[in-house]
Scaffold this motif. Structure first.
Motif, PDB file in Angstrom:
ATOM      1  N   THR A   7       0.629  -1.347   0.313  1.00  0.00           N
ATOM      2  CA  THR A   7       0.161   0.729   0.459  1.00  0.00           C
ATOM      3  C   THR A   7       0.487   1.042  -0.546  1.00  0.00           C
ATOM      4  O   THR A   7       0.652   2.476  -0.442  1.00  0.00           O
ATOM      5  N   ASP A  62      -6.667  -2.291  -4.106  1.00  0.00           N
ATOM      6  CA  ASP A  62      -5.894  -2.867  -2.836  1.00  0.00           C
ATOM      7  C   ASP A  62      -6.576  -4.157  -2.456  1.00  0.00           C
ATOM      8  O   ASP A  62      -7.764  -4.517  -2.282  1.00  0.00           O
ATOM      9  N   GLU A  63      -6.019  -5.453  -2.360  1.00  0.00           N
ATOM     10  CA  GLU A  63      -6.574  -6.942  -2.904  1.00  0.00           C
ATOM     11  C   GLU A  63      -7.153  -7.505  -3.002  1.00  0.00           C
ATOM     12  O   GLU A  63      -7.949  -7.624  -2.926  1.00  0.00           O
TER      13      GLU A  63
HETATM   14 MG   LIG Z   1      -1.959  -3.054   2.031  1.00  0.00          MG
END
Ligand SMILES: [Mg+2]
Ligand SMILES: Nc1ncnc2c1ncn2[C@@H]1O[C@H](COP(=O)(O)OP(=O)(O)O)[C@@H](O)[C@H]1O
Ligand SMILES: [Zn+2]
Lengths: 363, 509
Positions: B229, B305-306
């Motif tokens: 991130t 993200d993810e």
């Molecule tokens: Mg992350």
């Protein structure tokens, strides 16, 4: 291939859905002549301990036993019976050898003298995956045929590695050749059919049943000189194969693991009981005079390294390291290190694994 | 009596003029709006009436019809309050019709007669200016975003009464001073996320630099906490500054979506919609056909993200805009097109537990579970992500002291030079970065010498890379060559580019 009248009879009997070895034998013992069996099944005086559906199938298959062979050939499946020349000599020596083997692929592998079984846990760890890939790959390069069960985990991994290394592999299944199990290995099934051999004692449409696998394991060990266990928990199915191997007088090899790793409990126990401890393919090849000659001498001869490669090799002396750690240790910038590592990887000097880690493959 | 006042409406990010006609005549007192108004426009009747009264002006007790022309396009929002009020004031003779001629009015009214901010002002001002309109009246709160548009006089009053006084000749307003892009650009602050603050991560930073230089989408695979991130957030800091045209386009979209805070957007957008986001909120659409996250990320970064956690349909909906650089949003009567030229940055764990590949081997996921997890990302989506890297959790203990991280500014310099080379090379082709090349263009711009071609063949065989990955590898090699200032792709560039494909083999083989 030459099939006698008796072979055709055996093949027809073995083709019945979910036919077990003892049942095949019982049928043929009670009715040495197929015509007698047909009569008895026809008037219901057979006394055979079979399900109704199986009896119906048995009657119809034995009646049309010639067609059975043709139908199998249509699937490029060739059955081999114990009486035939193609039957693996190694299997003929074991207790309870299969009466019929349904085969697909390179039949010459049936009598390859250079077979080793590689087996292990179905839910293996990453370390297990790495080890199985490496050892099976090295064995395949030494022209050893890898025998295994094409199961999830170590089995399939070892067989993929063998094919990847351009080697041969035999997959022994616990189901018929029309019923691929486990389904996620369908691609492997195709590849083995192309570049190796698929073997099973079950008729084409027989589903994989839990009780098939312990039976199937005796063929995995029986075809090979020895059995290598890469990872096995305390109660792993791989240990059944080891028991078969011991009964059959085959050698047992095992890769050790941490005492904290549950997946190594089985293998560590085997080593304690006298199995050969294996760290690499060489540890196995050394055990047999004719295989020992195949140990690659060039592996020990140091390859030429330029200045940067030597720095990378130095940085990896202590063991595997992440890309970033190599940057820190060598001072080579990331972009250029990518170039150096790709080159070294291609030359087989380093190996890359998950987590962008590298390790040295030379001494 | 009939009066006409000019206003604007939006079609996607483009504005077109709307005429507000009012007819005031005999009959029972009534107030109607016609010309495909939506609910907000209909409600404007009550606001306009109160606003005029509370501004101590006269609201006629007659039959009033306000028509928004052209009548066949849907009018949305509250921005017609002010033009309707002005039309009534003109029709009732409180304002001279000549005074408002050629002037455009935009704005919502409060009951007290204050002028409130509305969405989409910038694209309308740009359209008005380019279509030759010379004057525009808009809400004070929208003044800043509008002030960068040249060639049009902008008035930004806070209340209706100010507007009345101006056009009645009682108290003229002074126009909003024009702002210049170069001044804003110069006053830009240091990035909040600087590469200098990221320890280690040499491989990932290099990959980010290449992604930024060639406009390549990038996927990071690594365990939780490894810095994915953080790396993604720092990416905008090494992208070239936006040009004025880019900034205007971004501001237009943000203005339409109502997410604009203050004036023109100067930083490249960084959008990180949560994985529970619906397909509509990602791609745009809904009742008002509003722009989605992919358009808000235009000229910037869309960070997912993810990645495997996103809805399958949402991920699939990204494929077309990733290819085209725009999205077509359909609504009841027509379709709207929004730009969506963004860099996709995605991150994901290597397995369900997140620790596959960790040094201490704590991952207990079976290979089957891992495969099921990875399969959530479809091949066609992966095909649009040129750079795929692993971001392992590295212990930096032994690096303390040796770590001399470059600042984002230094990296951005190199990125800018590589981008200039691409602009030069692609002049007149419609391309502006390497990531956009199609297979014909790759053949033209990524020619290899025969020796290298052989080498690549070998590499693909030896490393068991997928053939589909080959064109992506060539594009990335092209960018590496551009970063190195080289005319042609050389052996070194290819060998490095192989690094950014190895994830493919390890995870999706
Ligand atoms: Mg992350
Ligand atoms: N290389 C690094 N240098 C500095 N801080 C780091 C680094 N890697 C991780 N961190 C810090 O660790 C935390 C987790 O990082 P994050 O980017 O959220 O990881 P991920 O997204 O991979 O789960 C953050 O607070 C981040 O600032
Ligand atoms: Zn895991």
């Amino acid at each position: 291939m030459k099939y006698s009248e008796h072979d055709l009879y055996l093949i027809a009997v073995a083709s019945v859905y979910d036919m077990q070895l003892h049942t095949i034998r019982a049928v043929v013992r009670a009715f040495p002549e197929p015509e007698r069996l047909i009569e008895a099944l026809g008037d219901g005086s057979d006394d055979l301990n079979l399900a109704g559906e199986q009896k119906k199938q048995l009657l119809s298959l034995v009646r049309r036993r010639r067609e059975v062979l043709e139908r199998l050939a249509g699937y490029r499946v060739f059955p081999v019976t114990m009486g035939m020349n193609e039957y693996p000599r190694a299997l003929a020596e074991i207790p309870d050898p299969p009466e019929v083997l349904f085969c697909k692929g390179d039949l010459s592998l049936l009598n390859s003298p250079d077979c080793l079984s590689v087996i292990g846990s179905r839910s293996c760890t990453r370390a297990g995956e790495t080890i199985a890939t490496r050892i099976a790959g090295e064995l395949a390069q030494a022209e050893i045929t890898i025998v295994s069960g094409m199961a999830r985990g170590i089995d399939g991994i070892a067989q993929r590695a063998a094919l990847e290394a351009g080697g041969k592999t035999i997959a022994v299944l616990g189901s018929g050749l029309n019923k691929i199990y486990p389904p996620e290995n369908a691609d492997l099934f195709e590849r083995v059919a192309e570049n190796g051999l698929l073997v099973t004692e079950y008729g084409m449409n027989t589903e994989a049943m839990p009780y098939h696998f312990p039976q199937r394991n005796r063929i995995i060990s029986g075809l090979a000189r020895g059995v290598l266990v890469v990872e096995a928990g305390e109660k792993s199915g791989a240990l059944i194969t080891v028991r078969c191997a011991l009964e059959q007088g085959r050698d047992v090899f095992a890769v050790p693991g941490s005492v904290l790793n549950a997946n190594a409990e089985g293998t560590n126990a085997l080593i304690k009981d006298g199995a050969v401890l294996v760290r690499n393919a060489e540890d196995i090849l050394r055990e047999y005079a004719d295989w020992a000659e195949r140990i690659r001498s060039e592996k020990t001869a140091a390859p030429e390294l330029d200045e940067e490669e030597a720095r990378v090799a130095e940085a990896l002396k202590k063991g595997e390291a992440e890309f970033d750690v190599i940057v820190a240790r060598t001072g080579i910038d990331a972009g250029h290190l990518g170039v150096v590592l790709t080159k070294m990887n291609l030359r087989g000097i380093v190996m890359q694994s998950a987590g962008n880690r590298y390790e040295l493959c030379i001494r | 009596m009939i009066a006409k006042i000019l206003s604007f409406a939006l079609d996607g990010i483009d504005g077109y003029p709307v005429t507000v006609e009012t007819d005031i005549g005999g009959g029972l007192p009534a107030f109607d709006t016609v010309g495909l108004p939506d609910a907000a426009v209909k409600e404007s009747r009550d606001r306009v009436k109160s606003a005029i009264k509370n501004s101590t002006l006269n609201f006629p007790q007659m039959k009033i019809v306000a028509n928004l022309a052209p009548a066949d396009t849907r009018k949305e929002g509250s921005l017609y309050d002010l033009p309707i009020a002005m039309a009534i004031l003109t029709a009732t003779g409180q304002v001279d019709a000549h005074a408002t001629e050629g002037c455009v009015f935009i704005g919502e009214l409060s009951l007290k007669g204050e002028i409130r901010r509305v969405n989409g002002v910038l694209p309308m001002v740009i359209a008005a200016a380019s279509q030759g309109y010379k004057r525009i009246v808009l809400p004070a709160e929208n003044a800043e975003e509008a002030s960068y548009v040249e060639g049009i006089e902008i008035f930004a009053p806070a209340t209706l009464i100010e507007v009345f006084r101006h056009f009645a000749g009682l108290a003229p307003m002074s126009p909003v001073p024009a702002r210049r892009w170069s001044d804003v650009a110069a006053a830009r602050e240091n990035p909040a996320h600087d590469f200098a603050d990221i320890r280690g991560q040499y491989a990932a930073k290099r990959a980010m630099e290449i992604a930024a230089a060639g406009g390549h989408n990038i996927l990071m695979v690594g365990p939780p906490g490894s810095g994915k991130t953080m790396l993604a957030r720092a990416l905008p800091s090494i992208l070239p500054d936006m040009t004025f045209a880019e900034a205007l386009e971004v501001t237009k979209i943000h203005s339409i979506a109502g997410v604009l805070s203050g004036g023109i957007v100067t930083e490249r957008p960084f959008r990180s919609p949560h994985h529970t986001a619906s397909t509509v909120s990602l791609t745009g659409g809904g009742r008002r056909a509003e722009p989605g996250e992919i358009s808000l990320a235009n000229h910037g970064v869309l960070f997912l993200d993810e990645l495997p956690e996103y809805q399958h349909s949402a991920l699939e909906a990204l494929r077309q805009p990733l290819e085209d650089g725009f999205i077509t949003v359909t609504r009841v009567q027509n379709t709207v097109r929004y730009p969506a030229r963004f860099m996709l940055v995605a991150s994901m764990n290597p397995c369900p537990c997140g620790h596959y590949g960790d040094k201490n081997g704590q991952c207990r996921c079976t290979l089957q579970q891992i495969q099921r997890y990875l399969k959530k990302i479809s091949g066609p989506l992966l095909d649009r992500i040129d750079i795929q890297i692993e971001v392992p959790a590295v212990e930096y203990g032994e690096m303390v002291g040796k770590d001399k991280s470059e600042s984002s500014a230094v990296i951005r310099e190199r990125v800018c030079r590589a981008r200039e080379r691409q602009l030069e090379r692609y002049r007149g082709t419609g391309l502006y970065n390497n990531a956009q090349m199609d297979s014909t263009q790759i053949r033209r711009w990524c020619a290899l010498c025969p020796g290298d071609e052989k080498m690549m063949e070998q590499i693909f065989r030896r490393m068991n890379l997928s053939a589909r990955g080959y064109t992506r590898l060539l594009k990335v090699a092209r960018t590496i060559a551009d970063l190195a200032g080289e005319e042609n792709i050389g052996t070194e560039h290819l060998l490095e580019a192989v690094q950014y494909r190895s994830v493919d083999k390890k995870y999706w083989s």
